[in-house]
Design a protein around this motif. Structure first.
Motif, PDB file in Angstrom:
ATOM      1  N   GLY A  31       0.811  -1.216   0.000  1.00  0.00           N
ATOM      2  CA  GLY A  31       0.000   0.000   0.000  1.00  0.00           C
ATOM      3  C   GLY A  31       0.841   1.262   0.000  1.00  0.00           C
ATOM      4  O   GLY A  31       0.534   2.229  -0.712  1.00  0.00           O
ATOM      5  N   THR A  32       1.905   1.265   0.784  1.00  0.00           N
ATOM      6  CA  THR A  32       2.798   2.430   0.810  1.00  0.00           C
ATOM      7  C   THR A  32       3.399   2.677  -0.564  1.00  0.00           C
ATOM      8  O   THR A  32       3.432   3.816  -1.049  1.00  0.00           O
ATOM      9  N   THR A  33       3.847   1.618  -1.201  1.00  0.00           N
ATOM     10  CA  THR A  33       4.459   1.740  -2.527  1.00  0.00           C
ATOM     11  C   THR A  33       3.448   2.227  -3.566  1.00  0.00           C
ATOM     12  O   THR A  33       3.731   3.167  -4.318  1.00  0.00           O
ATOM     13  N   VAL A  34       2.292   1.607  -3.598  1.00  0.00           N
ATOM     14  CA  VAL A  34       1.281   1.970  -4.598  1.00  0.00           C
ATOM     15  C   VAL A  34       0.811   3.407  -4.407  1.00  0.00           C
ATOM     16  O   VAL A  34       0.731   4.181  -5.369  1.00  0.00           O
ATOM     17  N   PHE A  35       0.505   3.786  -3.165  1.00  0.00           N
ATOM     18  CA  PHE A  35       0.015   5.144  -2.933  1.00  0.00           C
ATOM     19  C   PHE A  35       1.106   6.187  -3.167  1.00  0.00           C
ATOM     20  O   PHE A  35       0.809   7.310  -3.590  1.00  0.00           O
ATOM     21  N   ALA A  36       2.345   5.838  -2.911  1.00  0.00           N
ATOM     22  CA  ALA A  36       3.431   6.770  -3.213  1.00  0.00           C
ATOM     23  C   ALA A  36       3.569   6.957  -4.718  1.00  0.00           C
ATOM     24  O   ALA A  36       3.793   8.082  -5.194  1.00  0.00           O
ATOM     25  N   LEU A  37       3.431   5.877  -5.479  1.00  0.00           N
ATOM     26  CA  LEU A  37       3.504   5.977  -6.936  1.00  0.00           C
ATOM     27  C   LEU A  37       2.316   6.739  -7.522  1.00  0.00           C
ATOM     28  O   LEU A  37       2.436   7.409  -8.554  1.00  0.00           O
ATOM     29  N   LEU A  38       1.168   6.633  -6.875  1.00  0.00           N
ATOM     30  CA  LEU A  38      -0.022   7.354  -7.329  1.00  0.00           C
ATOM     31  C   LEU A  38      -0.076   8.782  -6.787  1.00  0.00           C
ATOM     32  O   LEU A  38      -1.071   9.485  -6.990  1.00  0.00           O
ATOM     33  N   GLU A  39       0.960   9.188  -6.103  1.00  0.00           N
ATOM     34  CA  GLU A  39       1.073  10.528  -5.523  1.00  0.00           C
ATOM     35  C   GLU A  39      -0.077  10.843  -4.571  1.00  0.00           C
ATOM     36  O   GLU A  39      -0.705  11.890  -4.656  1.00  0.00           O
ATOM     37  N   PRO A  41       0.038  11.194  -0.871  1.00  0.00           N
ATOM     38  CA  PRO A  41       0.913  11.187   0.309  1.00  0.00           C
ATOM     39  C   PRO A  41       0.202  10.849   1.618  1.00  0.00           C
ATOM     40  O   PRO A  41       0.794  10.233   2.503  1.00  0.00           O
ATOM     41  N   GLY A  42      -1.051  11.247   1.751  1.00  0.00           N
ATOM     42  CA  GLY A  42      -1.785  10.936   2.984  1.00  0.00           C
ATOM     43  C   GLY A  42      -1.975   9.434   3.176  1.00  0.00           C
ATOM     44  O   GLY A  42      -1.729   8.893   4.259  1.00  0.00           O
ATOM     45  N   TRP A  43      -2.427   8.783   2.106  1.00  0.00           N
ATOM     46  CA  TRP A  43      -2.628   7.335   2.181  1.00  0.00           C
ATOM     47  C   TRP A  43      -1.300   6.599   2.290  1.00  0.00           C
ATOM     48  O   TRP A  43      -1.209   5.580   2.988  1.00  0.00           O
ATOM     49  N   ALA A  44      -0.277   7.095   1.620  1.00  0.00           N
ATOM     50  CA  ALA A  44       1.049   6.472   1.719  1.00  0.00           C
ATOM     51  C   ALA A  44       1.573   6.578   3.148  1.00  0.00           C
ATOM     52  O   ALA A  44       2.155   5.628   3.679  1.00  0.00           O
ATOM     53  N   ALA A  45       1.347   7.728   3.781  1.00  0.00           N
ATOM     54  CA  ALA A  45       1.785   7.903   5.179  1.00  0.00           C
ATOM     55  C   ALA A  45       1.002   6.975   6.108  1.00  0.00           C
ATOM     56  O   ALA A  45       1.584   6.391   7.031  1.00  0.00           O
ATOM     57  N   ALA A  46      -0.294   6.842   5.866  1.00  0.00           N
ATOM     58  CA  ALA A  46      -1.107   5.944   6.702  1.00  0.00           C
ATOM     59  C   ALA A  46      -0.620   4.502   6.569  1.00  0.00           C
ATOM     60  O   ALA A  46      -0.493   3.782   7.576  1.00  0.00           O
ATOM     61  N   CYS A  47      -0.329   4.078   5.347  1.00  0.00           N
ATOM     62  CA  CYS A  47       0.195   2.721   5.152  1.00  0.00           C
ATOM     63  C   CYS A  47       1.588   2.579   5.757  1.00  0.00           C
ATOM     64  O   CYS A  47       1.951   1.522   6.271  1.00  0.00           O
ATOM     65  N   GLY A  48       2.374   3.653   5.723  1.00  0.00           N
ATOM     66  CA  GLY A  48       3.689   3.628   6.346  1.00  0.00           C
ATOM     67  C   GLY A  48       3.605   3.455   7.855  1.00  0.00           C
ATOM     68  O   GLY A  48       4.401   2.733   8.458  1.00  0.00           O
TER      69      GLY A  48
END
Length: 89
Positions: A31-39, A41-48
């Motif tokens: 999830g962190t990788t996918v949301f970071a690639l999709l730009e 940042p909020g969801w990427a941080a939550a998955c992180g």
């Protein structure tokens, strides 16, 4: 803490927590990788954050499993005396 009132077949769920932590770690990394690639940042941080929580849980579970029968009591481990605090009989 074991009090002696558990069923004889009761077991610690550490191995299940190990599997669930690994599963959560993989999905959080994905999830962190996918949301970071999709730009996103909020969801990427939550998955992180979920990744960090799963990693800490995984470390604690492995530590408890390596500590042996105190954390994974078997049929040959007698019940522990319950903690009565500061009260004395």
């Amino acid at each position: 803490m074991r009090t002696g009132s558990e069923p004889v077949t009761a077991r610690s769920p550490l191995r299940l927590r190990l599997v669930l932590s690994l599963w959560g770690l993989l999905w959080a990394a994905f999830g962190t990788t996918v949301f970071a690639l999709l730009e996103r940042p909020g969801w990427a941080a939550a998955c992180g954050v979920l990744f960090a929580v799963a990693a800490v849980d995984l470390v604690m579970v492995v530590r408890h499993l390596r500590q042996g029968p105190h954390w994974q009591p078997g049929r040959d481990v007698p019940p522990y005396e319950p903690d009565h605090g500061d009260r004395r009989r």
